[in-house]
Design a protein around this motif. Structure first.
Motif, PDB file in Angstrom:
ATOM      1  N   HIS A 541       1.147  -1.394  -0.022  1.00 25.35           N
ATOM      2  CA  HIS A 541       0.207   0.323   0.239  1.00 25.35           C
ATOM      3  C   HIS A 541       0.626   1.028  -0.426  1.00 25.35           C
ATOM      4  O   HIS A 541       2.072   1.871   0.367  1.00 25.35           O
ATOM      5  CB  HIS A 541      -1.382   0.534   1.272  1.00 25.35           C
ATOM      6  CG  HIS A 541      -2.383   1.585   0.965  1.00 25.35           C
ATOM      7  ND1 HIS A 541      -2.731   1.511   0.489  1.00 25.35           N
ATOM      8  CD2 HIS A 541      -2.068   2.125   2.307  1.00 25.35           C
ATOM      9  CE1 HIS A 541      -3.421   2.561   0.779  1.00 25.35           C
ATOM     10  NE2 HIS A 541      -3.006   3.291   1.955  1.00 25.35           N
ATOM     11  N   THR A 564      -1.329   3.794   6.204  1.00 30.95           N
ATOM     12  CA  THR A 564      -1.122   3.115   5.589  1.00 30.95           C
ATOM     13  C   THR A 564      -0.204   1.646   6.123  1.00 30.95           C
ATOM     14  O   THR A 564      -0.262   1.344   5.360  1.00 30.95           O
ATOM     15  CB  THR A 564       0.679   4.312   5.073  1.00 30.95           C
ATOM     16  OG1 THR A 564      -0.552   5.245   4.288  1.00 30.95           O
ATOM     17  CG2 THR A 564       0.673   3.734   3.960  1.00 30.95           C
ATOM     18  N   VAL A 567      -2.715  -0.409   6.359  1.00 29.69           N
ATOM     19  CA  VAL A 567      -3.787  -1.303   5.093  1.00 29.69           C
ATOM     20  C   VAL A 567      -2.725  -2.145   4.361  1.00 29.69           C
ATOM     21  O   VAL A 567      -3.056  -3.167   4.212  1.00 29.69           O
ATOM     22  CB  VAL A 567      -4.014   0.080   4.327  1.00 29.69           C
ATOM     23  CG1 VAL A 567      -4.597  -1.042   2.695  1.00 29.69           C
ATOM     24  CG2 VAL A 567      -5.209   0.636   4.831  1.00 29.69           C
ATOM     25  N   SER A 585      -2.991  -1.663  -3.551  1.00 26.08           N
ATOM     26  CA  SER A 585      -3.846  -0.914  -3.223  1.00 26.08           C
ATOM     27  C   SER A 585      -4.175  -0.288  -4.267  1.00 26.08           C
ATOM     28  O   SER A 585      -3.073  -0.063  -5.551  1.00 26.08           O
ATOM     29  CB  SER A 585      -3.882   0.276  -2.065  1.00 26.08           C
ATOM     30  OG  SER A 585      -2.555   0.920  -1.719  1.00 26.08           O
ATOM     31  N   HIS A 587      -4.121   3.030  -4.594  1.00 23.30           N
ATOM     32  CA  HIS A 587      -2.919   3.734  -4.225  1.00 23.30           C
ATOM     33  C   HIS A 587      -1.783   3.950  -5.042  1.00 23.30           C
ATOM     34  O   HIS A 587      -1.204   4.515  -5.973  1.00 23.30           O
ATOM     35  CB  HIS A 587      -2.702   4.725  -3.244  1.00 23.30           C
ATOM     36  CG  HIS A 587      -3.753   5.150  -1.946  1.00 23.30           C
ATOM     37  ND1 HIS A 587      -5.436   4.126  -1.561  1.00 23.30           N
ATOM     38  CD2 HIS A 587      -4.389   6.694  -2.375  1.00 23.30           C
ATOM     39  CE1 HIS A 587      -6.034   5.265  -1.460  1.00 23.30           C
ATOM     40  NE2 HIS A 587      -5.462   6.670  -1.436  1.00 23.30           N
ATOM     41  N   ALA A 603     -14.193  -3.422  -4.994  1.00 23.55           N
ATOM     42  CA  ALA A 603     -13.354  -2.769  -3.675  1.00 23.55           C
ATOM     43  C   ALA A 603     -13.921  -3.331  -2.663  1.00 23.55           C
ATOM     44  O   ALA A 603     -15.565  -4.561  -2.315  1.00 23.55           O
ATOM     45  CB  ALA A 603     -14.947  -1.702  -3.540  1.00 23.55           C
ATOM     46  N   ARG A 609     -10.698   0.432   8.680  1.00 19.44           N
ATOM     47  CA  ARG A 609     -11.143   2.099   8.230  1.00 19.44           C
ATOM     48  C   ARG A 609     -12.591   1.200   7.901  1.00 19.44           C
ATOM     49  O   ARG A 609     -12.666   0.534   6.754  1.00 19.44           O
ATOM     50  CB  ARG A 609      -9.729   0.816   6.989  1.00 19.44           C
ATOM     51  CG  ARG A 609      -9.720   2.082   5.560  1.00 19.44           C
ATOM     52  CD  ARG A 609      -8.962   1.800   4.524  1.00 19.44           C
ATOM     53  NE  ARG A 609      -8.868   2.568   3.545  1.00 19.44           N
ATOM     54  CZ  ARG A 609      -8.300   4.092   3.106  1.00 19.44           C
ATOM     55  NH1 ARG A 609      -7.232   3.442   3.929  1.00 19.44           N
ATOM     56  NH2 ARG A 609      -8.713   4.655   2.094  1.00 19.44           N
ATOM     57  N   LEU A 613     -11.786  -0.629   0.530  1.00 19.59           N
ATOM     58  CA  LEU A 613     -10.791  -0.172  -0.498  1.00 19.59           C
ATOM     59  C   LEU A 613     -10.038  -0.897  -1.859  1.00 19.59           C
ATOM     60  O   LEU A 613     -10.867  -2.087  -1.341  1.00 19.59           O
ATOM     61  CB  LEU A 613      -9.576  -0.824   0.199  1.00 19.59           C
ATOM     62  CG  LEU A 613      -8.061  -0.752  -0.261  1.00 19.59           C
ATOM     63  CD1 LEU A 613      -7.799   1.165   0.065  1.00 19.59           C
ATOM     64  CD2 LEU A 613      -7.236  -1.632   1.479  1.00 19.59           C
ATOM     65  N   ASP A 614      -9.975  -0.547  -2.650  1.00 26.03           N
ATOM     66  CA  ASP A 614     -10.401  -1.447  -4.018  1.00 26.03           C
ATOM     67  C   ASP A 614      -8.949  -1.414  -4.031  1.00 26.03           C
ATOM     68  O   ASP A 614      -7.218  -1.200  -3.683  1.00 26.03           O
ATOM     69  CB  ASP A 614      -9.644   0.104  -5.492  1.00 26.03           C
ATOM     70  CG  ASP A 614     -11.963   0.701  -5.972  1.00 26.03           C
ATOM     71  OD1 ASP A 614     -12.545   0.252  -5.396  1.00 26.03           O
ATOM     72  OD2 ASP A 614     -11.269   1.757  -6.188  1.00 26.03           O
TER      73      ASP A 614
END
Length: 641
Positions: A541, A564, A567, A585, A587, A603, A609, A613-614
């Motif tokens: 991530h 971060t 995740v 992720s 990002h 997702a 969280r 999250l994709d």
């Protein structure tokens, strides 16, 4: 240093004395050299052009040239061809007659333009042009081409002549003058050469004029070849003080171009190529026409020699000027200076060798200790040979350094060496502060490690795990990452901290693919040995985290904290749900989607969280390294499996 200074103190006065004496001897010899130089230039110049002007004189007395062609044509052709072969620097040798007849010969040796214009046979060396009265009273022009042995190769058909020698300035001037004449500079239409014509009347018939066209380029070549020193420059000025010849080919080409166009050479433009030219023009303008003189410009002193041309030639009345740096004449000084320098350097080399020998006897052990200390700084704990010295202080220092190495090596077993090295490089040592920055975090975990540990001997598990961590550590290090912590069988690695890495997301993905490939090889060996395999899952991530040194005053830990990191850990765990090995992720995908192939898994909500999250599976590189059956040009995101 003391020895070196003493040697320099002794050598420098001797070196200066030898240089000074040689310098004085060289300067005293310059006047003698310049005195003989003037005669040498004149002699060489006279020799260069005597054969060419001799041809003109011979033609001017031969009876075979008294009557116009075709009378005694064979004799005329044979003599002119021989003259053209013996004097290739001539543009042409020619004879004009009062009835408009004309004959000339030239050598193709340096006249590529004439070869292109006439298109002679391949082996032609000499061309003969004959203009004679034809049928109907119109003069015709015929060309003959000969090889280097004067054998006839081709005769062109006659054509109406458009050239009348009686209208040429050299013919008119020779008819009007009592003796030889020299024409101004002009361009030859056929060859393109800039020439000066030397012409005389025939001894038996003053209306027959013999002329030789001397290429100015040949004069420049002569001056360039007859250099008196490596940096000397030669010039020719006409009776009006105008520069007409220069030994530098670049300047000579400009002079010829201006002469062809009838323009006056721009001295200021030429001065960019020859800085001496303005001073020389000023000296010529002041009336200095003979002898030697010196002048200084910048940091250089020059010797300038003026040689008037007072003998018969195309440059009669002109002045040849030779300028050379005075230092070019001090060759003897340079020889003595070189010898003095070699002697001084030899003495210094012997002294330095002795100084180095003595110093190394004292400092060899210190040098080795310094090397060991530098290796210790780099956390290099490889075994070293013990240092022994007769100096007790060095022995004590070596013993202390060995003890320090053992202590730090033991410490390095519990703290990752790479992390310590990176922290030292980033100047964060001892600083209990943290900063917020974007990083890429990677977490790994071995599938069913608890079951594996329970079903195998602990000693074997520890040994296999050590080999496994060596593999993981090497892959992270070679992809510019830093292992922050070993968490049981898991690894926590980070990019862009503590050392900056602009391509941190791509490096983390590249590292995961590299580790997956290395683990396939590792597990293959495990299967062959009958040992358990380590199937590793990865979570990656990219995002902001707080990174820095955290802990008490007497014990710090460099780490990263925040969403971060959490995740990345959760993504590693999601591999169980999807049956995958590498999850990243969105990002991370956005940071390097152009270099890797990702498969969208939709997702998913992760623990800790709020939003979904994709999630993407990292499949491979967008190159030949793509897995078999995968379209390299496919979109990064595709439908979930």
């Amino acid at each position: 240093m003391i020895i070196v200074l003493l040697l320099i103190g002794v050598s420098a006065p001797l070196l200066w004395l030898g240089f000074h004496r040689a310098r004085q001897a060289a300067l005293a010899a310059i006047d003698e050299q310049m005195a003989s130089l003037s005669e040498r230039i004149v002699d060489h110049y006279r020799v260069l052009f005597s054969d060419k002007l001799a041809f003109v004189g011979l033609v001017g007395v031969l009876d075979s040239f008294r009557a116009p062609p075709p009378d005694q044509l064979a004799e005329k052709i044979e003599f002119l061809a021989e003259a053209a072969l013996l004097a290739p620097d001539l543009d042409s040798l020619q004879v004009g007659y009062p009835d408009g007849s004309f004959i000339r010969a030239f050598n193709f040796h340096k006249d590529e333009q004439s070869r292109a214009n006439l298109k002679p046979p391949e082996n032609a060396t000499v061309a003969i042009q004959i203009i004679a009265p034809g049928n109907g009273g119109h003069p015709t022009s015929t060309w003959r081409f000969l090889d280097e042995k004067r054998r006839l190769l081709e005769i062109r058909d006659p054509v109406i002549a458009d050239y009348d020698p009686r209208q040429r300035p050299w013919y008119k001037a020779a008819i009007a003058a009592d003796g030889n004449v020299v024409s101004p500079i002009y361009a030859m239409p056929l060859t393109g050469n800039q020439v000066k014509t030397f012409a005389v009347s025939h001894a038996s018939d003053p209306s027959v004029v013999v002329a030789a066209n001397i290429r100015l380029g040949s004069i420049a070549d002569f001056l360039a070849d007859e250099r008196i020193s490596p940096r000397s420059t030669a010039y020719v000025f006409d009776t009006d003080g105008k520069l007409i010849v220069h030994s530098d080919t670049r300047i000579m080409n400009r002079l010829l171009a201006s002469a062809e166009g009838g323009a006056v050479p721009d001295v200021s433009a030429l001065a960019t190529l020859d800085p001496l030219l303005p001073t020389l023009m000023q000296t010529i303008g002041s009336g200095k026409r003979k002898g030697a003189t010196t002048f200084s410009t910048g940091n250089e002193t020059y010797v300038m020699l003026f040689v008037p041309v007072d003998f018969t030639s195309v440059l009669k009345g002109s002045t040849i000027v030779v300028a050379a740096p005075q230092s070019d004449f001090t060759t003897e000084t340079n020889v003595l200076l070189r010898r003095g320098l070699l002697t001084a350097l030899a003495v210094l080399a012997i002294g330095l060798a002795m100084a180095i020998l003595v110093s190394r006897m004292i400092s060899a052990s210190l040098t080795k200790l310094t090397g060991q200390a530098l290796r210790l700084k780099d956390l290099d704990f490889a075994p070293v040979k013990p240092i022994r010295s007769r100096i007790s202080e060095i022995g004590s220092l070596a013993s202390a350094l060995a003890s320090a190495r053992a202590a730090i090596a033991t410490f390095g077993l519990y703290v990752p060496k790479e992390l310590v090295r990176r922290v030292v490089e980033s100047d964060l040592l001892g600083d209990r502060s943290a900063t917020r920055q974007v990083v890429t975090v990677l977490f790994t975990d071995i599938r069913d490690f608890t079951t594996l540990s329970e079903s195998n001997e602990p000693e074997m598990v520890v040994a296999l795990l050590s080999d496994y961590f060596d593999l993981i550590s090497r892959g992270v290090r070679e992809n510019y990452g830093t292992i922050i912590q070993f968490l049981g069988d898991s690894v926590y690695a980070m990019w862009n901290a503590p050392v900056a890495d602009e391509d941190h997301a791509a490096n983390a993905c590249r590292c995961a693919l590299r580790l997956k490939a290395d683990l396939d090889v590792f597990n293959s060996r495990q299967r062959e040995a009958g040992s358990p395999e380590f199937v590793t899952r990865f979570g990656i991530h990219t995002g902001a985290a707080v990174v820095g040194n955290v802990g008490a005053e007497d014990r710090l830990q460099y780490t990263g904290m925040g969403d971060t990191v959490n995740v990345a850990s959760r993504l590693e765990g999601l591999n169980k749900e999807f049956g995958t090995l590498i999850l990243v992720s969105s990002h991370t995908v956005e940071a390097c989607a152009d270099r890797f192939v990702f498969r969208s898994l939709g997702a998913r909500a992760v623990k800790g969280r709020k939003g979904a999250l994709d999630v993407f599976e990292l499949v491979g590189l967008r190159t030949e390294n793509c897995p078999a059956g995968l379209d390299k040009g496919s979109e990064t995101r595709s439908a979930p499996k």
